[in-house]
Design a protein around this motif. Structure first.
Motif, PDB file in Angstrom:
ATOM      1  N   LYS A 218      58.446  19.501  29.751  1.00  0.00           N
ATOM      2  CA  LYS A 218      59.257  19.436  30.971  1.00  0.00           C
ATOM      3  C   LYS A 218      60.662  19.981  30.713  1.00  0.00           C
ATOM      4  O   LYS A 218      61.238  20.649  31.583  1.00  0.00           O
ATOM      5  N   ALA A 219      61.204  19.682  29.531  1.00  0.00           N
ATOM      6  CA  ALA A 219      62.540  20.178  29.192  1.00  0.00           C
ATOM      7  C   ALA A 219      62.566  21.701  29.238  1.00  0.00           C
ATOM      8  O   ALA A 219      63.474  22.311  29.823  1.00  0.00           O
ATOM      9  N   TYR A 220      61.555  22.338  28.623  1.00  0.00           N
ATOM     10  CA  TYR A 220      61.456  23.802  28.647  1.00  0.00           C
ATOM     11  C   TYR A 220      61.329  24.297  30.087  1.00  0.00           C
ATOM     12  O   TYR A 220      61.983  25.270  30.477  1.00  0.00           O
ATOM     13  N   SER A 221      60.485  23.632  30.883  1.00  0.00           N
ATOM     14  CA  SER A 221      60.250  24.062  32.262  1.00  0.00           C
ATOM     15  C   SER A 221      61.542  24.082  33.073  1.00  0.00           C
ATOM     16  O   SER A 221      61.840  25.057  33.781  1.00  0.00           O
ATOM     17  N   PHE A 222      62.311  22.995  32.960  1.00  0.00           N
ATOM     18  CA  PHE A 222      63.546  22.914  33.747  1.00  0.00           C
ATOM     19  C   PHE A 222      64.624  23.842  33.184  1.00  0.00           C
ATOM     20  O   PHE A 222      65.406  24.422  33.946  1.00  0.00           O
ATOM     21  N   ALA A 223      64.669  24.005  31.874  1.00  0.00           N
ATOM     22  CA  ALA A 223      65.624  24.954  31.287  1.00  0.00           C
ATOM     23  C   ALA A 223      65.288  26.371  31.732  1.00  0.00           C
ATOM     24  O   ALA A 223      66.177  27.194  31.994  1.00  0.00           O
ATOM     25  N   ASN A 224      64.000  26.670  31.828  1.00  0.00           N
ATOM     26  CA  ASN A 224      63.534  27.979  32.279  1.00  0.00           C
ATOM     27  C   ASN A 224      63.995  28.247  33.714  1.00  0.00           C
ATOM     28  O   ASN A 224      64.503  29.324  34.040  1.00  0.00           O
ATOM     29  N   LEU A 225      63.854  27.237  34.568  1.00  0.00           N
ATOM     30  CA  LEU A 225      64.295  27.368  35.965  1.00  0.00           C
ATOM     31  C   LEU A 225      65.817  27.520  36.058  1.00  0.00           C
ATOM     32  O   LEU A 225      66.323  28.302  36.855  1.00  0.00           O
ATOM     33  N   ALA A 226      66.533  26.765  35.242  1.00  0.00           N
ATOM     34  CA  ALA A 226      67.996  26.853  35.251  1.00  0.00           C
ATOM     35  C   ALA A 226      68.461  28.217  34.749  1.00  0.00           C
ATOM     36  O   ALA A 226      69.435  28.781  35.260  1.00  0.00           O
ATOM     37  N   ALA A 227      67.762  28.747  33.751  1.00  0.00           N
ATOM     38  CA  ALA A 227      68.141  30.044  33.181  1.00  0.00           C
ATOM     39  C   ALA A 227      68.007  31.159  34.213  1.00  0.00           C
ATOM     40  O   ALA A 227      68.827  32.088  34.256  1.00  0.00           O
ATOM     41  N   THR A 228      66.965  31.078  35.067  1.00  0.00           N
ATOM     42  CA  THR A 228      66.794  32.125  36.078  1.00  0.00           C
ATOM     43  C   THR A 228      67.910  32.080  37.115  1.00  0.00           C
ATOM     44  O   THR A 228      68.118  33.053  37.841  1.00  0.00           O
ATOM     45  N   SER A 230      71.012  31.618  36.204  1.00  0.00           N
ATOM     46  CA  SER A 230      72.199  32.010  35.423  1.00  0.00           C
ATOM     47  C   SER A 230      73.065  30.828  34.995  1.00  0.00           C
ATOM     48  O   SER A 230      74.286  30.964  34.867  1.00  0.00           O
ATOM     49  N   MET A 231      72.446  29.661  34.786  1.00  0.00           N
ATOM     50  CA  MET A 231      73.196  28.507  34.319  1.00  0.00           C
ATOM     51  C   MET A 231      73.539  28.689  32.850  1.00  0.00           C
ATOM     52  O   MET A 231      72.650  28.879  32.013  1.00  0.00           O
ATOM     53  N   GLU A 232      74.832  28.637  32.557  1.00  0.00           N
ATOM     54  CA  GLU A 232      75.288  28.856  31.182  1.00  0.00           C
ATOM     55  C   GLU A 232      74.664  27.830  30.242  1.00  0.00           C
ATOM     56  O   GLU A 232      74.700  26.630  30.500  1.00  0.00           O
ATOM     57  N   GLY A 233      74.098  28.298  29.153  1.00  0.00           N
ATOM     58  CA  GLY A 233      73.511  27.429  28.135  1.00  0.00           C
ATOM     59  C   GLY A 233      72.037  27.154  28.340  1.00  0.00           C
ATOM     60  O   GLY A 233      71.350  26.687  27.420  1.00  0.00           O
ATOM     61  N   ALA A 234      71.514  27.429  29.534  1.00  0.00           N
ATOM     62  CA  ALA A 234      70.117  27.106  29.835  1.00  0.00           C
ATOM     63  C   ALA A 234      69.148  27.984  29.047  1.00  0.00           C
ATOM     64  O   ALA A 234      68.139  27.494  28.529  1.00  0.00           O
ATOM     65  N   ALA A 235      69.418  29.268  28.962  1.00  0.00           N
ATOM     66  CA  ALA A 235      68.524  30.172  28.224  1.00  0.00           C
ATOM     67  C   ALA A 235      68.479  29.797  26.750  1.00  0.00           C
ATOM     68  O   ALA A 235      67.413  29.833  26.116  1.00  0.00           O
ATOM     69  N   GLU A 236      69.633  29.421  26.210  1.00  0.00           N
ATOM     70  CA  GLU A 236      69.673  29.034  24.797  1.00  0.00           C
ATOM     71  C   GLU A 236      68.848  27.768  24.548  1.00  0.00           C
ATOM     72  O   GLU A 236      68.132  27.671  23.540  1.00  0.00           O
ATOM     73  N   LEU A 237      68.944  26.807  25.458  1.00  0.00           N
ATOM     74  CA  LEU A 237      68.150  25.585  25.316  1.00  0.00           C
ATOM     75  C   LEU A 237      66.666  25.902  25.446  1.00  0.00           C
ATOM     76  O   LEU A 237      65.840  25.404  24.669  1.00  0.00           O
ATOM     77  N   ARG A 238      66.317  26.721  26.416  1.00  0.00           N
ATOM     78  CA  ARG A 238      64.914  27.114  26.593  1.00  0.00           C
ATOM     79  C   ARG A 238      64.360  27.765  25.334  1.00  0.00           C
ATOM     80  O   ARG A 238      63.253  27.452  24.875  1.00  0.00           O
ATOM     81  N   ASP A 239      65.152  28.667  24.734  1.00  0.00           N
ATOM     82  CA  ASP A 239      64.703  29.375  23.537  1.00  0.00           C
ATOM     83  C   ASP A 239      64.541  28.422  22.358  1.00  0.00           C
ATOM     84  O   ASP A 239      63.603  28.559  21.555  1.00  0.00           O
ATOM     85  N   ALA A 240      65.448  27.455  22.253  1.00  0.00           N
ATOM     86  CA  ALA A 240      65.352  26.475  21.166  1.00  0.00           C
ATOM     87  C   ALA A 240      64.128  25.592  21.345  1.00  0.00           C
ATOM     88  O   ALA A 240      63.436  25.246  20.371  1.00  0.00           O
ATOM     89  N   LEU A 241      63.831  25.238  22.584  1.00  0.00           N
ATOM     90  CA  LEU A 241      62.677  24.396  22.865  1.00  0.00           C
ATOM     91  C   LEU A 241      61.371  25.144  22.624  1.00  0.00           C
ATOM     92  O   LEU A 241      60.376  24.557  22.181  1.00  0.00           O
TER      93      LEU A 241
END
Length: 269
Positions: A218-228, A230-241
């Protein structure tokens, strides 16, 4: 009193309308349809008939340069005229101008007076901004509990930014007792509507198990949505997850993100 003066668009100089009754709602609909002239006529008549918001909306036209040259000084004058007659929208907007020193004196006390007067009428934007003034101690002594109280009022009107700030307050224990579970619930509300900050905060909550059960999928899913969004830091969290997930978990998470659909923000009780 004519509210528009020295307008460059000849079509909006003459403000007469055949409508027996004018209201700002119909003026807004005209504006959305691209009929600036008609909207100004309705706003003017609404103001003449006692609706202070008429002047506010004409002020917005000057502020944005719609149907006229952009003129912030004139906009401020119109907001002032509307504020005196009780327009909460104008009180809030003029208060923000005083807060930031935009074409009027930078004056925190005046900003507080105007914005919190709008808040007391029940205006959600005024409640949000009044809460911010109490949080930051501008124009009034800092008081996080009072800030939270105003955000709660605005949240009850489904005001997204207020719900997010309320969630942050519960997350950090600022003005209220810390409650990670309630913070996550509030963020889930605005995240469901597609708010980037809330999506990112929900991703972090599932990453660390803060107020919700730890769930990297779920963390990856929501980080993925936030990254699309352009939420700062979201893509980095998604990639780490991603590095923590199996191929099947990534497939599941991406399917969730792909099928996710936004829904309206719920009122917060």
């Amino acid at each position: 009193m004519k509210l528009l003066r020295n307008v460059t668009l000849a079509a909006v100089v003459m403000m007469q309308t055949n409508s027996a009754f004018a209201d700002v709602t119909s003026g807004i609909k005209m504006l959305e349809a691209g009929n600036v002239k008609g909207s100004v006529e309705v706003f003017q008549q609404a103001y003449d008939e006692g609706d202070a918001d008429g002047a506010f909306y004409i002020g917005r036209l000057f502020e944005l340069g719609l149907g006229t040259d952009k003129d912030m000084v004139r906009a401020a004058q119109l907001f002032g005229a509307a504020a005196i007659k009780g327009s909460a929208k104008a009180q809030n907007r003029l208060g923000l101008m005083h807060l930031n020193g935009q074409f009027v004196l930078e004056d925190y006390e005046r900003a507080f007076e105007l914005i919190c007067k709008a808040a007391e009428t029940g205006d959600a934007d005024g409640q949000f901004n009044c809460g911010m003034l109490y949080k930051d101690g501008k124009g009034v002594a800092a008081d996080e509990a009072k800030a939270v109280a105003y955000w709660q009022k605005a949240a009850a009107q489904a005001h997204v930014a207020s719900i997010n700030l309320l969630a942050q307050a519960y997350k950090n224990g600022a003005g209220v007792n810390a409650d990670a579970e309630h913070a996550a619930k509030l963020f889930a509300n605005t995240a469901a509507a597609g708010n980037p900050l809330a999506l990112f905060e929900l991703a972090k909550a599932y990453t660390h198990g803060a107020g919700v059960k730890k769930d990297p999928v779920k963390a990856y899913s929501f980080a993925n949505l936030a990254a699309t969004r352009s939420m700062e830091g979201a893509a980095e969290l998604r990639d780490a997850l991603r590095a923590q997930l199996s191929v099947e978990q990534i497939k599941e998470a991406q399917a969730f993100s792909r099928g996710w659909k936004a829904k309206p923000v719920q009122f917060v009780q």
